[in-house]
Each structure stands twice: as structure tokens, then as C-alpha cells.
Enzyme design. Structure first.
Site: not given
Ligand code: IPE
Ligand code: IPE
Ligand code: MG
Length: 233
Positions: A6, A10, A19, A51-52, A54
């Protein structure tokens, strides 16, 4: 063990980048962590990649992730194979997954299926609740009697039922939640939440997390023997 990767968004925002740049930068970390885990003797490594939930992101970001993952898998599969790593993909049931990507996943699973080194499970289009529902359906279809359903027989219907319970989950970026990740298998996992964002996470951070895990006192609901002084047995 497992990583919830994660903080890509950011990481990019901190640099005033889109992003997608954060996702691209994540590739280096993924390869670094796989190698660090293998070298440390980790036998089962799961990486949460998509994730589902996402699917609710903007379609441009989702499309980018599909292309990126396909590129990363195609590029690194020969090296993973050469290192004896067995690759698996957990999820991949949504019809929105590009057919070519699903085919590449299947090819890499076949290519590496007999390897006996570390098992790398990439959770892609994965949701823990979805897996549990699918297992319930599978039990019913198999005609398993209600009395025969127990934790062991239930778990046998989860995808990749040979996957052991997860001992340690590392979630980068400081977020402290499960986000629907391998719910059944993390029931008694230890969690570590380094604040570093995934694209900045490197082998030393990974080893630090392993160290933190080793210092933990795992109890599984019991009482550690040395604190069992009041027992009169
Ligand atoms: C969880 O991260 C899924 C993955 C790392 C692939 P997210 O960034 O999607 O989760 P939330 O939205 O913060 O719960
Ligand atoms: C994790 O990074 C990657 C995926 C969930 C695919 P994020 O895209 O969730 O990054 P943040 O949480 O917005 O920083
Ligand atoms: Mg995230």
C-alpha cells in the site's frame, strides 16, 4: 507471510506525479521483496496486488494496473522460474480481467508449477469474503453434509487449499486495516505496519519486519508456559 502493498498513490502525490507513476515504481519493491524473502528462507509469500474493491477506481487507473501487471509478470517470470519459485495467482475470476492477462497468469502457473522453492502467491482481483463464499458454494455443490462441515473440511474448499495460515502480514504506508485480504488465512496472523510507502520499501525494511515478528509473543489464545505459575496441576 504476506504483504499488503500500500501507498503507491501517496508516493506519487508526494512527487506531484500521477498515481500511475507510484504503481510503476512499485515494481522495484516487488522484485526486491521477493528476493529478500527467498533469501531469508520464507517458503510462502503472498502479495496483495489488486482487490475486488479496487475495481471501483477510475477506469484509467484500473486499465493501467492491468497493463502494468501483465508487463511485470511477463518480464520477470523467467527469472522467478530460474530461482525455483512457484507462482500462483489468487483471484482472477472477474470477466473484466483482460483475457491475455488471465492467459499469462495461467502460463506462468504452468511454467513454474513443479518448482520446489518459495511459493509466491499474487492476490489479484482477490477478496477474502469472496473466497469464503466460493468455498461455501463448492461445499454445497460437492454435497458435503452439514455435520461433515468443520474448519478443516471447509478450508479444503478454499482456493489453493495447501496454502498454510499466514504467520505475518506486512502492510506498508501506515494504514492499519485488513482490506478484505485472505480473511480465512490471516485469522491468527501477526501484523506489522511500517509507515514507509510501498515504492520506498526495500529489503532492509523487510528484514526489520521479520525481526519485529520474531520478537512477538504468539499465544493463540493460550497462556505462555512461563506465566502459568498459578496452575496447580
Ligand atoms: C488494499 O489496498 C489492496 C491492495 C493493496 C492491493 P487499498 O489501498 O485498496 O485499500 P483501502 O482502500 O485503503 O482499504
Ligand atoms: C496500493 O497503493 C496499490 C493498489 C491498491 C493497487 P494505493 O494505490 O492504494 O496507494 P494509496 O493508498 O492511494 O497511497
Ligand atoms: Mg491504498
Amino acid at each position: 507471510m504476506a504483504c499488503v502493498m500500500d501507498g503507491n498513490g501517496r508516493w506519487a502525490a508526494q512527487r506531484s506525479l500521477p498515481r500511475t507513476s507510484g504503481h510503476r515504481a512499485a515494481e522495484t519493491t516487488v522484485i526486491d521483496v521477493i528476493e529478500a524473502a527467498r533469501t531469508a528462507g520464507v517458503e510462502w509469500l503472498s502479495l496483495y496486488a489488486f482487490s475486488t474493491e479496487n475495481w471501483s477506481r477510475p477506469s484509467s487507473e484500473v486499465d493501467y494496473l492491468m497493463r502494468l501487471v501483465r508487463g511485470v509478470v511477463r518480464k520477470h517470470a523467467p527469472l522467478l522460474h530460474a530461482r525455483g519459485i512457484r507462482c500462483r495467482f489468487l483471484g482472477v475470476s472477474d470477466p473484466r480481467i483482460p483475457r491475455a492477462l488471465a492467459r499469462d497468469f495461467a502460463d506462468v502457473m504452468t511454467l513454474t508449477g513443479d518448482n520446489r522453492g518459495m511459493t509466491l502467491t499474487v492476490a489479484f482481483d482477490h477478496g477474502g469474503r469472496g473466497d469464503i463464499v466460493a468455498a461455501a458454494r463448492s461445499l454445497i455443490r460437492a454435497g458435503v453434509a452439514a455435520e461433515a462441515v468443520n474448519e478443516r473440511s471447509f478450508a479444503a474448499h478454499l482456493p489453493f487449499p495447501d496454502t498454510p495460515d499466514v504467520d505475518l502480514v506486512i502492510r506498508t504506508s501506515g494504514e492499519q486495516r485488513i482490506s478484505n485480504f485472505m480473511l480465512w488465512q490471516v485469522a491468527y496472523a501477526e501484523w506489522v505496519f511500517p509507515t514507509v510507502l510501498w515504492p520506498d520499501f526495500r529489503a532492509p525494511h523487510f528484514l526489520q519486519c521479520l525481526h519485529t515478528y520474531r520478537e512477538r509473543d504468539r499465544r493463540f489464545g493460550g497462556v505462555p508456559p512461563e506465566r502459568n505459575g498459578d496452575s496447580r496441576s
